[in-house]
Design a protein around this motif. Structure first.
Motif, PDB file in Angstrom:
ATOM      1  N   LEU A 142      16.590  10.557  -9.247  1.00 32.53           N
ATOM      2  CA  LEU A 142      15.377   9.965  -9.827  1.00 32.53           C
ATOM      3  C   LEU A 142      14.097  10.661  -9.363  1.00 32.53           C
ATOM      4  CD1 LEU A 142      16.203   6.140  -9.658  1.00 32.53           C
ATOM      5  CD2 LEU A 142      16.409   7.698 -11.623  1.00 32.53           C
ATOM      6  N   GLY A 143      14.229  11.672  -8.527  1.00 34.67           N
ATOM      7  CA  GLY A 143      13.047  12.417  -8.081  1.00 34.67           C
ATOM      8  C   GLY A 143      12.095  11.543  -7.294  1.00 34.67           C
ATOM      9  N   THR A 144      10.838  11.464  -7.760  1.00 36.15           N
ATOM     10  CA  THR A 144       9.850  10.675  -7.017  1.00 36.15           C
ATOM     11  C   THR A 144      10.172   9.187  -7.022  1.00 36.15           C
ATOM     12  OG1 THR A 144       8.406  10.439  -8.950  1.00 36.15           O
ATOM     13  CG2 THR A 144       7.984  12.306  -7.480  1.00 36.15           C
ATOM     14  N   GLU A 145      11.047   8.746  -7.931  1.00 36.94           N
ATOM     15  CA  GLU A 145      11.417   7.326  -7.971  1.00 36.94           C
ATOM     16  C   GLU A 145      12.667   7.020  -7.156  1.00 36.94           C
ATOM     17  OE1 GLU A 145      10.867   4.735 -11.105  1.00 36.94           O
ATOM     18  OE2 GLU A 145       9.424   5.974 -12.173  1.00 36.94           O
ATOM     19  N   ALA A 146      13.202   7.999  -6.436  1.00 40.06           N
ATOM     20  CA  ALA A 146      14.341   7.753  -5.553  1.00 40.06           C
ATOM     21  C   ALA A 146      13.942   6.748  -4.474  1.00 40.06           C
ATOM     22  CB  ALA A 146      14.779   9.061  -4.899  1.00 40.06           C
ATOM     23  N   ILE A 147      14.932   6.093  -3.903  1.00 37.02           N
ATOM     24  CA  ILE A 147      14.650   5.191  -2.782  1.00 37.02           C
ATOM     25  C   ILE A 147      14.525   6.034  -1.527  1.00 37.02           C
ATOM     26  CG2 ILE A 147      15.513   3.311  -1.334  1.00 37.02           C
ATOM     27  CD1 ILE A 147      16.872   2.161  -3.805  1.00 37.02           C
ATOM     28  N   ARG A 148      13.404   5.855  -0.848  1.00 35.95           N
ATOM     29  CA  ARG A 148      13.140   6.576   0.392  1.00 35.95           C
ATOM     30  C   ARG A 148      13.044   5.602   1.553  1.00 35.95           C
ATOM     31  NH1 ARG A 148      11.134   9.724  -3.382  1.00 35.95           N
ATOM     32  NH2 ARG A 148      11.044  11.967  -3.076  1.00 35.95           N
ATOM     33  N   LYS A 149      13.498   6.069   2.686  1.00 37.40           N
ATOM     34  CA  LYS A 149      13.326   5.344   3.947  1.00 37.40           C
ATOM     35  C   LYS A 149      12.152   6.008   4.648  1.00 37.40           C
ATOM     36  CE  LYS A 149      15.865   4.342   8.197  1.00 37.40           C
ATOM     37  NZ  LYS A 149      17.173   4.553   8.874  1.00 37.40           N
ATOM     38  N   LEU A 150      11.131   5.222   4.947  1.00 38.75           N
ATOM     39  CA  LEU A 150       9.934   5.746   5.593  1.00 38.75           C
ATOM     40  C   LEU A 150       9.795   5.159   6.990  1.00 38.75           C
ATOM     41  CD1 LEU A 150       7.274   5.282   2.750  1.00 38.75           C
ATOM     42  CD2 LEU A 150       8.760   7.265   3.156  1.00 38.75           C
ATOM     43  N   LYS A 151       9.438   6.000   7.924  1.00 39.34           N
ATOM     44  CA  LYS A 151       9.009   5.507   9.226  1.00 39.34           C
ATOM     45  C   LYS A 151       7.493   5.536   9.182  1.00 39.34           C
ATOM     46  CE  LYS A 151       9.089   6.171  14.185  1.00 39.34           C
ATOM     47  NZ  LYS A 151       9.425   7.053  15.289  1.00 39.34           N
ATOM     48  N   VAL A 152       6.884   4.381   9.449  1.00 38.30           N
ATOM     49  CA  VAL A 152       5.427   4.270   9.375  1.00 38.30           C
ATOM     50  C   VAL A 152       4.862   3.836  10.725  1.00 38.30           C
ATOM     51  CG1 VAL A 152       5.387   3.809   6.890  1.00 38.30           C
ATOM     52  CG2 VAL A 152       5.522   1.898   8.485  1.00 38.30           C
ATOM     53  N   GLU A 153       3.650   4.267  10.968  1.00 38.44           N
ATOM     54  CA  GLU A 153       2.911   3.847  12.163  1.00 38.44           C
ATOM     55  C   GLU A 153       1.533   3.380  11.722  1.00 38.44           C
ATOM     56  OE1 GLU A 153       2.905   7.062  15.009  1.00 38.44           O
ATOM     57  OE2 GLU A 153       5.080   6.948  15.260  1.00 38.44           O
ATOM     58  N   ARG A 154       1.302   2.089  11.910  1.00 38.58           N
ATOM     59  CA  ARG A 154       0.023   1.448  11.571  1.00 38.58           C
ATOM     60  C   ARG A 154      -0.350   1.676  10.090  1.00 38.58           C
ATOM     61  NH1 ARG A 154      -4.774   1.281  14.021  1.00 38.58           N
ATOM     62  NH2 ARG A 154      -4.653  -0.975  14.190  1.00 38.58           N
ATOM     63  N   PHE A 155       0.614   1.457   9.228  1.00 37.72           N
ATOM     64  CA  PHE A 155       0.373   1.559   7.789  1.00 37.72           C
ATOM     65  C   PHE A 155      -0.497   0.369   7.371  1.00 37.72           C
ATOM     66  CE2 PHE A 155       1.217   0.786   3.345  1.00 37.72           C
ATOM     67  CZ  PHE A 155       1.265   2.057   2.805  1.00 37.72           C
ATOM     68  N   PRO A 156      -1.676   0.616   6.777  1.00 40.53           N
ATOM     69  CA  PRO A 156      -2.595  -0.485   6.462  1.00 40.53           C
ATOM     70  C   PRO A 156      -2.279  -1.176   5.129  1.00 40.53           C
ATOM     71  CG  PRO A 156      -3.617   1.605   5.929  1.00 40.53           C
ATOM     72  CD  PRO A 156      -2.263   1.929   6.511  1.00 40.53           C
ATOM     73  N   ALA A 157      -2.317  -2.504   5.163  1.00 42.50           N
ATOM     74  CA  ALA A 157      -2.119  -3.296   3.949  1.00 42.50           C
ATOM     75  C   ALA A 157      -2.853  -4.629   4.121  1.00 42.50           C
ATOM     76  CB  ALA A 157      -0.634  -3.534   3.685  1.00 42.50           C
ATOM     77  N   ILE A 158      -3.046  -5.313   3.021  1.00 41.28           N
ATOM     78  CA  ILE A 158      -3.712  -6.613   3.022  1.00 41.28           C
ATOM     79  C   ILE A 158      -2.743  -7.642   2.447  1.00 41.28           C
ATOM     80  CG2 ILE A 158      -5.647  -7.961   2.103  1.00 41.28           C
ATOM     81  CD1 ILE A 158      -7.092  -5.181   1.777  1.00 41.28           C
ATOM     82  N   VAL A 159      -2.580  -8.757   3.140  1.00 40.13           N
ATOM     83  CA  VAL A 159      -1.718  -9.819   2.627  1.00 40.13           C
ATOM     84  C   VAL A 159      -2.410 -10.430   1.411  1.00 40.13           C
ATOM     85  CG1 VAL A 159      -0.607 -12.033   3.099  1.00 40.13           C
ATOM     86  CG2 VAL A 159      -0.747 -10.289   4.903  1.00 40.13           C
ATOM     87  N   VAL A 160      -1.722 -10.375   0.277  1.00 36.16           N
ATOM     88  CA  VAL A 160      -2.260 -10.940  -0.954  1.00 36.16           C
ATOM     89  C   VAL A 160      -1.673 -12.327  -1.201  1.00 36.16           C
ATOM     90  CG1 VAL A 160      -2.449 -10.678  -3.462  1.00 36.16           C
ATOM     91  CG2 VAL A 160      -2.710  -8.689  -1.974  1.00 36.16           C
ATOM     92  N   ILE A 161      -0.344 -12.441  -1.112  1.00 37.44           N
ATOM     93  CA  ILE A 161       0.318 -13.731  -1.303  1.00 37.44           C
ATOM     94  C   ILE A 161       1.148 -14.016  -0.058  1.00 37.44           C
ATOM     95  CG2 ILE A 161       1.886 -15.104  -2.727  1.00 37.44           C
ATOM     96  CD1 ILE A 161       1.177 -13.128  -5.045  1.00 37.44           C
ATOM     97  N   ASP A 162       0.824 -15.108   0.615  1.00 35.78           N
ATOM     98  CA  ASP A 162       1.578 -15.454   1.821  1.00 35.78           C
ATOM     99  C   ASP A 162       2.742 -16.377   1.468  1.00 35.78           C
ATOM    100  OD1 ASP A 162       0.551 -18.145   1.742  1.00 35.78           O
ATOM    101  OD2 ASP A 162      -1.144 -17.581   3.015  1.00 35.78           O
ATOM    102  N   CYS A 163       3.537 -16.715   2.473  1.00 30.23           N
ATOM    103  CA  CYS A 163       4.765 -17.478   2.237  1.00 30.23           C
ATOM    104  C   CYS A 163       4.498 -18.909   1.769  1.00 30.23           C
ATOM    105  CB  CYS A 163       5.655 -17.462   3.464  1.00 30.23           C
ATOM    106  SG  CYS A 163       4.985 -18.340   4.872  1.00 30.23           S
ATOM    107  N   GLN A 164       3.263 -19.347   1.831  1.00 25.29           N
ATOM    108  CA  GLN A 164       2.908 -20.675   1.327  1.00 25.29           C
ATOM    109  C   GLN A 164       2.373 -20.610  -0.104  1.00 25.29           C
ATOM    110  OE1 GLN A 164       0.103 -21.896   4.300  1.00 25.29           O
ATOM    111  NE2 GLN A 164       1.709 -22.491   5.744  1.00 25.29           N
ATOM    112  N   GLY A 165       2.270 -19.401  -0.634  1.00 27.99           N
ATOM    113  CA  GLY A 165       1.788 -19.225  -2.002  1.00 27.99           C
ATOM    114  C   GLY A 165       0.293 -19.053  -2.121  1.00 27.99           C
ATOM    115  N   ASN A 166      -0.416 -19.009  -0.988  1.00 27.08           N
ATOM    116  CA  ASN A 166      -1.852 -18.736  -1.036  1.00 27.08           C
ATOM    117  C   ASN A 166      -2.053 -17.333  -1.578  1.00 27.08           C
ATOM    118  OD1 ASN A 166      -2.582 -21.242   0.245  1.00 27.08           O
ATOM    119  ND2 ASN A 166      -1.764 -20.350   2.129  1.00 27.08           N
TER     120      ASN A 166
END
Length: 185
Positions: free
Chosen positions: A146-170
């Motif tokens: 699948l090329g760029t759509e293959a499944i990749r395993k990534l090792k990340v260090e301090r990868f930034p993200a923002i929680v959009v939907i939490d486990c309570q549905g907020n």
């Protein structure tokens, strides 16, 4: 609130995250986009095992550009999460700890996030070159054809993200709209 979290993510950690939290993820995450999700769905329909264990793992909806010399991966920006909405509830029910992408999610996905104590996070679109700096290793683990759509395993260090939907549905997107319109949150 800013938080440092480890991936895979455990239920206790997921339960403490709140919509709007800025998180820095370290550990192992996987990539999968439309074609990989379709293949995983077909495997489940046949009764086959998935190429990766869902339990507690995070899937980043991303297809990287080619790596520059000396780098494990090229630009690594998020893709639109709603394209995986028809597959996400089943993967969440199999133990998927969370997803990283951009954009809104369907009601079915939000319900599955709540039901499974999972989380949906957004990475900043348009910042793929910057995000790639948090990726220290990249390895194709399934669907290489699948090329760029293959499944990749990534090792990340301090990868930034923002929680959009939490486990309570907020949902940060809903809160932001209400706040912008000066409605009570």
């Amino acid at each position: 609130m800013e938080r440092e979290i480890l991936a895979p993510i455990d239920k206790n950690t997921a339960s403490q995250l709140r919509a709007g939290d800025m998180v820095y993820i370290s550990g192992t995450i996987y990539t999968a986009r439309d074609a990989a999700h379709k293949r995983m769905d077909e495997a489940l329909q046949r009764g086959d095992d998935l190429p990766i264990d869902m339990e507690g793992n995070l899937i980043y909806y991303m297809g990287p550009s080619p790596a520059r010399e000396g780098r494990p991966i090229g630009s690594a920006g998020p893709t639109t999460a709603s394209r995986m909405d028809k597959y996400a509830p089943r993967l969440l029910d199999l133990g998927l700890g969370g997803m990283i992408g951009k954009g809104k999610r369907s009601r079915a996905v939000i319900d599955a996030i709540i039901r499974n104590g999972s989380v949906y996070m957004a990475a900043i679109g348009g910042a793929g070159a910057l995000l790639s700096k948090a990726i220290v290793e990249s390895e194709v683990v399934a669907y290489d054809d699948l090329g760029t759509e293959a499944i990749r395993k990534l090792k990340v260090e301090r990868f930034p993200a923002i929680v959009v939907i939490d486990c309570q549905g907020n949902n940060l997107y809903e809160y932001a709209i209400r706040e912008f319109n000066n409605e009570e949150v």
